[in-house]
Design a protein around this motif. Sequence first.
Motif, mmCIF file in Angstrom:
data_model
loop_
_atom_site.group_PDB
_atom_site.id
_atom_site.type_symbol
_atom_site.label_atom_id
_atom_site.label_comp_id
_atom_site.label_asym_id
_atom_site.label_seq_id
_atom_site.Cartn_x
_atom_site.Cartn_y
_atom_site.Cartn_z
ATOM 1 N N SER A 96 0.828 -1.200 0.000
ATOM 2 C CA SER A 96 0.000 0.000 0.000
ATOM 3 C C SER A 96 0.870 1.261 0.000
ATOM 4 O O SER A 96 0.591 2.222 -0.712
ATOM 5 N N GLN A 99 2.392 1.678 -3.412
ATOM 6 C CA GLN A 99 1.405 2.169 -4.377
ATOM 7 C C GLN A 99 1.136 3.669 -4.186
ATOM 8 O O GLN A 99 1.069 4.414 -5.157
ATOM 9 N N THR A 100 1.005 4.089 -2.942
ATOM 10 C CA THR A 100 0.780 5.514 -2.668
ATOM 11 C C THR A 100 1.940 6.346 -3.215
ATOM 12 O O THR A 100 1.738 7.437 -3.752
ATOM 13 N N VAL A 125 -4.841 -2.216 -1.198
ATOM 14 C CA VAL A 125 -4.256 -1.707 -2.441
ATOM 15 C C VAL A 125 -5.329 -1.657 -3.530
ATOM 16 O O VAL A 125 -6.353 -2.315 -3.429
ATOM 17 N N TYR A 129 -5.516 2.737 -11.853
ATOM 18 C CA TYR A 129 -4.245 3.347 -12.248
ATOM 19 C C TYR A 129 -4.500 4.808 -12.571
ATOM 20 O O TYR A 129 -5.436 5.132 -13.303
ATOM 21 N N SER A 155 -2.851 -4.704 -8.215
ATOM 22 C CA SER A 155 -1.963 -3.582 -7.887
ATOM 23 C C SER A 155 -0.587 -3.758 -8.538
ATOM 24 O O SER A 155 0.083 -2.791 -8.881
ATOM 25 N N ALA A 159 1.198 -1.132 -11.126
ATOM 26 C CA ALA A 159 2.585 -0.662 -11.057
ATOM 27 C C ALA A 159 3.299 -0.877 -12.395
ATOM 28 O O ALA A 159 4.127 -0.067 -12.824
ATOM 29 N N HIS A 162 2.189 1.832 -14.762
ATOM 30 C CA HIS A 162 2.833 3.071 -14.323
ATOM 31 C C HIS A 162 4.250 3.181 -14.912
ATOM 32 O O HIS A 162 4.603 4.175 -15.541
#
Length: 326
Positions: A96, A99-100, A125, A129, A155, A159, A162
């Motif tokens: 988490s 991800q933040t 999570v 996106y 999640s 990522a 991202h």
Amino acid sequence: MVTAIEPLLREQLIDRRHKLEDAANGFQRPAELTRLLGEVDAALERMDHGSYGICEVCHDPVETERLIADPLTRFCIDHLTPSQQRALEEDLTLASQIQTGLLPAPDQRIDGWEVAYHYQPAGAVSGDYCDLIAGEDNSLHFVLGDVSGKGVAASMLMAHLHAMFRTLVSVNLPLDQMIERASRVFCESTLPTQYATLVYGKATPDGQVEVCNAGHLPPLLIQQDGVHRISATGLPVGVFCSESFTCTSFQMQPGEALFLYTDGLTETSDAQGDEFGIDRLEHLLQDRTDLPPRTLIDLGLTELKTFAQGRTPVDDLTLMAIQRAA
Ligand SMILES: [Zn+2]
């Protein structure tokens, strides 16, 4: 149990076995390697006997996303030992936090644009996106998507998206080609059941906007003459390795805004089982030009809260508003 993912997991396990054997040559077969080899062999044996993916305590199927994350798992989430439970909770907390850390700054003013977003995972999570990236040519890239599945597996895919788009932006390709490339990479590096719906947009300081909607819910364009939907023109990314995408271009005037959202908003149900829906959102955003992006987001959240009547959200929720600054 023979799940759709079992053949892939078997391949992974056999590959892992080869790697362990390679590592073991040259060493005097340390105890840890022997133990891991034993676990891999036991998992392959369970596959041969049809007991793979079954919890050893309750005999219910083990959660698929946990098998993907760790093909050696032998217990469902309810039957982990207390120390395994603790380790899992620590992993989730860390995931988490990571991800933040991947999220962009919440309220930004970039070259003639003002942006705000709200990112709210249903659990620890999120599979949503959301990113804002400054392009080489003073453009603002904004992206909002929803990865198939939920929880940790989703999640990880978030990522992955991202990192991929952050890398692709620097290549400076036309938008449709960039999404095509992203889709191919995503398809080649994920399981067949994994894909992502997303809206990718590029806004330049003169108010010109280009949007590619890959199988996602329509962003709403809030203009003086009403609210317009930007419908999907392609499949989600990663469904096929050779997809092509088309983009929509339009001009935005100062005060006009784009509103993006995930199904955590529109598919939330009220006590009667009715969904929030796009029509309700469209109606809410009528005549809302000149409102700052953060106010538009708050408007959506307040309406959702009233609609849901205190029910806890079951899906990840992300909202984003992009306005051409006056
Ligand atoms: Zn169990």
